[in-house]
Structure formats: structure tokens, C-alpha cells
Scaffold this motif. Structure first.
Motif, PDB file in Angstrom:
ATOM      1  N   MET A  25      52.807  43.670  33.605  1.00 28.82           N
ATOM      2  CA  MET A  25      53.240  44.728  34.489  1.00 28.82           C
ATOM      3  C   MET A  25      52.254  44.915  35.631  1.00 28.82           C
ATOM      4  N   ILE A  26      50.955  44.980  35.340  1.00 29.40           N
ATOM      5  CA  ILE A  26      49.965  45.211  36.388  1.00 29.40           C
ATOM      6  C   ILE A  26      49.319  43.885  36.763  1.00 29.40           C
ATOM      7  N   HIS A  27      49.286  43.607  38.047  1.00 33.22           N
ATOM      8  CA  HIS A  27      48.647  42.378  38.542  1.00 33.22           C
ATOM      9  C   HIS A  27      47.142  42.544  38.615  1.00 33.22           C
ATOM     10  N   HIS A  28      46.697  43.643  39.219  1.00 31.39           N
ATOM     11  CA  HIS A  28      45.271  43.975  39.256  1.00 31.39           C
ATOM     12  C   HIS A  28      45.115  45.452  39.580  1.00 31.39           C
ATOM     13  N   LEU A  29      43.913  45.931  39.383  1.00 30.85           N
ATOM     14  CA  LEU A  29      43.589  47.321  39.650  1.00 30.85           C
ATOM     15  C   LEU A  29      42.342  47.356  40.502  1.00 30.85           C
ATOM     16  N   SER A  30      42.316  48.199  41.526  1.00 33.25           N
ATOM     17  CA  SER A  30      41.140  48.356  42.374  1.00 33.25           C
ATOM     18  C   SER A  30      40.538  49.741  42.176  1.00 33.25           C
ATOM     19  N   LEU A  31      39.210  49.776  42.105  1.00 35.24           N
ATOM     20  CA  LEU A  31      38.486  51.042  42.022  1.00 35.24           C
ATOM     21  C   LEU A  31      37.600  51.179  43.246  1.00 35.24           C
ATOM     22  N   GLY A  32      37.679  52.303  43.918  1.00 36.03           N
ATOM     23  CA  GLY A  32      36.755  52.587  45.002  1.00 36.03           C
ATOM     24  C   GLY A  32      35.412  53.005  44.431  1.00 36.03           C
ATOM     25  N   VAL A  33      34.332  52.450  44.982  1.00 37.24           N
ATOM     26  CA  VAL A  33      32.980  52.785  44.527  1.00 37.24           C
ATOM     27  C   VAL A  33      32.106  53.090  45.733  1.00 37.24           C
ATOM     28  N   ARG A  34      31.173  54.010  45.559  1.00 41.63           N
ATOM     29  CA  ARG A  34      30.302  54.396  46.673  1.00 41.63           C
ATOM     30  C   ARG A  34      29.141  53.425  46.867  1.00 41.63           C
ATOM     31  N   ASN A  35      28.666  52.814  45.771  1.00 41.35           N
ATOM     32  CA  ASN A  35      27.546  51.883  45.857  1.00 41.35           C
ATOM     33  C   ASN A  35      27.953  50.611  45.124  1.00 41.35           C
ATOM     34  N   GLU A  94      33.622  37.563  45.311  1.00 42.13           N
ATOM     35  CA  GLU A  94      32.880  38.675  45.903  1.00 42.13           C
ATOM     36  C   GLU A  94      32.704  38.420  47.390  1.00 42.13           C
ATOM     37  N   ASP A  95      32.632  39.521  48.125  1.00 39.41           N
ATOM     38  CA  ASP A  95      32.256  39.493  49.532  1.00 39.41           C
ATOM     39  C   ASP A  95      31.415  40.736  49.801  1.00 39.41           C
ATOM     40  N   ASP A  96      31.172  41.063  51.047  1.00 41.24           N
ATOM     41  CA  ASP A  96      30.291  42.187  51.363  1.00 41.24           C
ATOM     42  C   ASP A  96      30.838  43.549  50.942  1.00 41.24           C
ATOM     43  N   GLU A  97      32.150  43.656  50.746  1.00 43.24           N
ATOM     44  CA  GLU A  97      32.745  44.954  50.445  1.00 43.24           C
ATOM     45  C   GLU A  97      33.558  45.000  49.164  1.00 43.24           C
ATOM     46  N   ALA A  98      33.597  43.898  48.401  1.00 44.33           N
ATOM     47  CA  ALA A  98      34.406  43.890  47.182  1.00 44.33           C
ATOM     48  C   ALA A  98      33.877  42.860  46.187  1.00 44.33           C
ATOM     49  N   ILE A  99      34.104  43.149  44.918  1.00 44.18           N
ATOM     50  CA  ILE A  99      33.790  42.221  43.830  1.00 44.18           C
ATOM     51  C   ILE A  99      34.968  42.264  42.863  1.00 44.18           C
ATOM     52  N   GLY A 100      35.462  41.084  42.529  1.00 40.25           N
ATOM     53  CA  GLY A 100      36.579  40.987  41.596  1.00 40.25           C
ATOM     54  C   GLY A 100      36.136  40.406  40.268  1.00 40.25           C
ATOM     55  N   TYR A 101      36.731  40.906  39.188  1.00 38.35           N
ATOM     56  CA  TYR A 101      36.431  40.450  37.831  1.00 38.35           C
ATOM     57  C   TYR A 101      37.693  39.918  37.180  1.00 38.35           C
ATOM     58  N   GLY A 102      37.519  38.907  36.362  1.00 41.44           N
ATOM     59  CA  GLY A 102      38.630  38.333  35.625  1.00 41.44           C
ATOM     60  C   GLY A 102      38.157  37.164  34.799  1.00 41.44           C
ATOM     61  N   LEU A 103      39.043  36.182  34.657  1.00 40.96           N
ATOM     62  CA  LEU A 103      38.748  34.999  33.864  1.00 40.96           C
ATOM     63  C   LEU A 103      38.737  33.726  34.692  1.00 40.96           C
ATOM     64  N   GLU A 104      39.508  33.716  35.798  1.00 47.25           N
ATOM     65  CA  GLU A 104      39.635  32.519  36.628  1.00 47.25           C
ATOM     66  C   GLU A 104      39.227  32.838  38.063  1.00 47.25           C
ATOM     67  N   ASP A 105      38.571  31.886  38.715  1.00 49.94           N
ATOM     68  CA  ASP A 105      38.159  32.078  40.106  1.00 49.94           C
ATOM     69  C   ASP A 105      39.318  32.541  40.969  1.00 49.94           C
ATOM     70  N   ASP A 106      39.044  33.508  41.824  1.00 48.45           N
ATOM     71  CA  ASP A 106      40.006  34.065  42.777  1.00 48.45           C
ATOM     72  C   ASP A 106      41.233  34.718  42.139  1.00 48.45           C
ATOM     73  N   GLU A 107      41.170  35.039  40.857  1.00 47.33           N
ATOM     74  CA  GLU A 107      42.271  35.714  40.155  1.00 47.33           C
ATOM     75  C   GLU A 107      41.731  36.991  39.510  1.00 47.33           C
ATOM     76  N   ASP A 108      41.431  37.990  40.356  1.00 46.80           N
ATOM     77  CA  ASP A 108      40.847  39.219  39.827  1.00 46.80           C
ATOM     78  C   ASP A 108      41.876  40.064  39.090  1.00 46.80           C
ATOM     79  N   ILE A 109      41.389  40.719  38.060  1.00 45.17           N
ATOM     80  CA  ILE A 109      42.174  41.700  37.314  1.00 45.17           C
ATOM     81  C   ILE A 109      41.692  43.098  37.683  1.00 45.17           C
ATOM     82  N   LEU A 110      40.376  43.208  37.896  1.00 45.78           N
ATOM     83  CA  LEU A 110      39.771  44.456  38.350  1.00 45.78           C
ATOM     84  C   LEU A 110      38.957  44.159  39.594  1.00 45.78           C
ATOM     85  N   CYS A 111      39.122  44.974  40.615  1.00 45.42           N
ATOM     86  CA  CYS A 111      38.381  44.794  41.862  1.00 45.42           C
ATOM     87  C   CYS A 111      37.651  46.084  42.211  1.00 45.42           C
ATOM     88  N   LEU A 112      36.355  45.957  42.488  1.00 47.67           N
ATOM     89  CA  LEU A 112      35.566  47.088  42.985  1.00 47.67           C
ATOM     90  C   LEU A 112      35.547  47.004  44.493  1.00 47.67           C
TER      91      LEU A 112
END
Length: 126
Positions: free
Chosen positions: A1-11, A33-51
């Protein structure tokens, strides 16, 4: 059902240290990862959770929490310990939660931005 989830973070760096620890304990890793986001998951470029770095980030209101599936009770314990080492706050030590089910074993944390997270395994002890 959910492709990924993003959380806003201050730091982003403080949050990454927290999520590297707790998600690493559950078998996940940084997949981009880039300067403003980091993604987590199991496979490269396939984030499940993104900060996502946001100066005005705030956690959702009461009643919201994010539960991660853990493979074992030991992983739940490691999730909790890693989160505390990385600046998270205890919101429920690892242990059985019989009110949630006969085999429900979980731990609860609050991340550096106030997001409530959980690790849970529901299978019987092997």
C-alpha cells in the motif's frame, strides 16, 4: 500500500545518526543521500523511509507513530539501544506487550525531532 514515507527533520546529520543506528539494527541501510535528504531501505535508490531537511519540521500530532518490523527480539533490543546511544529518548523499553497480542515484543523511542518510532516482532520465540 505505501511506497515510501518521508519525515521532515530539522538537523539532517543528527537524524541520520539516529536512523543509521536504529534501522541498521533492523537490517536496513542508507540507499541514497544528497545535501537535503537521506533514504533508507534494502536496495540502492529504492527508499522506504526518507529524511528530508526542513527548517520548520515538526512531528505529527498525538496518536501518530511509525512502527518498523523487526526480524527478532534481539533486533528490537538492538534498535532501542542504538536509538538511545544516538540521542533518542526512551518511550517504552524492549519487552512483551501482551495487550497487543500473545507474541508482540516491541520497543519505543522518540527521535531527535520528536517523531515516535517503534520496532516490533510478533512471532513466537523460537
Amino acid at each position: 500500500m505505501i511506497h515510501h514515507l518521508s519525515l521532515g527533520v530539522r538537523n539532517l546529520h543528527a537524524s541520520a545518526r539516529f536512523y543509521d543506528g536504529i534501522l541498521g539494527a533492523l537490517g536496513f541501510r542508507r540507499v541514497f543521500e544528497d545535501d537535503e535528504a537521506i533514504g533508507y531501505g534494502l536496495e540502492d535508490d529504492e527508499d522506504i523511509l526518507c529524511l528530508k531537511q526542513r527548517a520548520d519540521a515538526a512531528p505529527p500530532g498525538p496518536g501518530f507513530h511509525l512502527a518498523f518490523a523487526a526480524p527478532t527480539r534481539a533486533a528490537v533490543d538492538a534498535f532501542h539501544a542504538a536509538g538511545l546511544r544516538a540521542g533518542g529518548a526512551d518511550n517504552g523499553t524492549p519487552g512483551p506487550r501482551p495487550d497487543y497480542g500473545p507474541h508482540y515484543y516491541a520497543a519505543f523511542l522518540v527521535d531527535p525531532d520528536g517523531h515516535r518510532v517503534e520496532a516490533v516482532v510478533k512471532g513466537p520465540v523460537a
